[in-house]
Design an enzyme around this catalytic site. Sequence first.
Site, short mmCIF file in Angstrom:
data_model
loop_
_atom_site.label_atom_id
_atom_site.label_comp_id
_atom_site.label_asym_id
_atom_site.label_seq_id
_atom_site.Cartn_x
_atom_site.Cartn_y
_atom_site.Cartn_z
N SER A 91 0.82 -1.20 0.00
CA SER A 91 0.00 0.00 0.00
C SER A 91 0.87 1.27 0.00
CB SER A 91 -0.94 -0.04 1.20
OG SER A 91 -1.89 0.98 1.16
N HIS A 114 -2.34 -1.15 -4.54
CA HIS A 114 -3.80 -1.19 -4.70
C HIS A 114 -4.33 0.24 -4.81
CE1 HIS A 114 -4.93 -0.67 -0.16
NE2 HIS A 114 -3.90 0.07 -0.50
#
Length: 369
Positions: A91, A114
Amino acid sequence: MKFWNVNNVTNDEGELILYGEIRSSKPWWSEGQMITPEEFLKDMKSLRNKNKVTVRINSRGGDVFAAQAIFTHLKTLQAKVEIIIEGIAASAATIITCAGDTVKISPGSAFMIHNPSITVWDSFEAKDLEQLKEMLDSVKNCIIETYCTKTTLSKMELAEMMDNETWLTGREAVEKGFCDELLEDTKVTNSILNNRMILVNNVAHDLSGFKNMPIFEPVNIKQEPQNNELDNQVEDQTKETQRKRSNAMTLEEIKANHPDVVEQIKNEARQEERERIKAIENISASIGNELVNKAKYEEPMDAKELAFQALQLQQQNAAQFLNHIQEDTRNSGVEEVNAEGKESDPEDKIKEKVTALSNALNKDKRRVK
């Protein structure tokens, strides 16, 4: 507790360790004390005159704006920045890795990108949600631009990988260009604590917010057996190691072998509980006390679930309200009053029926609180 640690290795070399969750670029709260971005920048001052800065990362990510601020600060250093991924870079943590002149990763590490997301606890109109979507799209584009400074993947490829929440092994991260060098001889230990927590190199990561679980590539330890017996021993040891890594650890094992991790989990649980109660209190003004207390203590739930249950209760009350109106309207006899009836019935009869209907409506209003 800070999520970073700055060390002066030598006069020419410094070290920045980023383990755990990367917290907000707004005031960072930890165990009752406020940690501000100014504290982070103050600690980073000691690295300004270094010729080399090594950044060690084992983080599931966190706040994208805090990560972007760290990325920018590392880019302004005159030192050569070397990033070493020691477990997980997921992330927002992947944004920081792009600041490295050289990024190294072991085969047993995991790398994940993501789409950005946001948690909201409020009431919004359609236009407000559209603005949030535009903001998230803008943040995604900024992240893609950052990735493009490191990898040669196209923006379309990166966007698709982010849409799919893509987990990469260390080897795949090098192949995709996110990392530059594979640390073949570096080991990464990982154990599943429960259905949402994973322990990677003695750092606990809460992965409940992700759709997928990370992929860890087994590390092949190079051995040169002198005979078949030694070869079999090495093979048996490797199988036993893989078996231990694949099994979830018991609570007793975790407490005995990783007391620091247990304390970390406790601290995170306390912080999550504070945030849960605070979020519930923020929306409690429009919800009955009975349901709020139930959400806090009797049947614990988060603010999102509480808001959903409150909405369901309102819908049920509204349906009951309409049913009572229809029932009382039928009982009042007002439906029997038609155009012809108004002409033939006496005036006082009509007033009586209208008064009955009014009383029925007032009666149902008192039922809805």
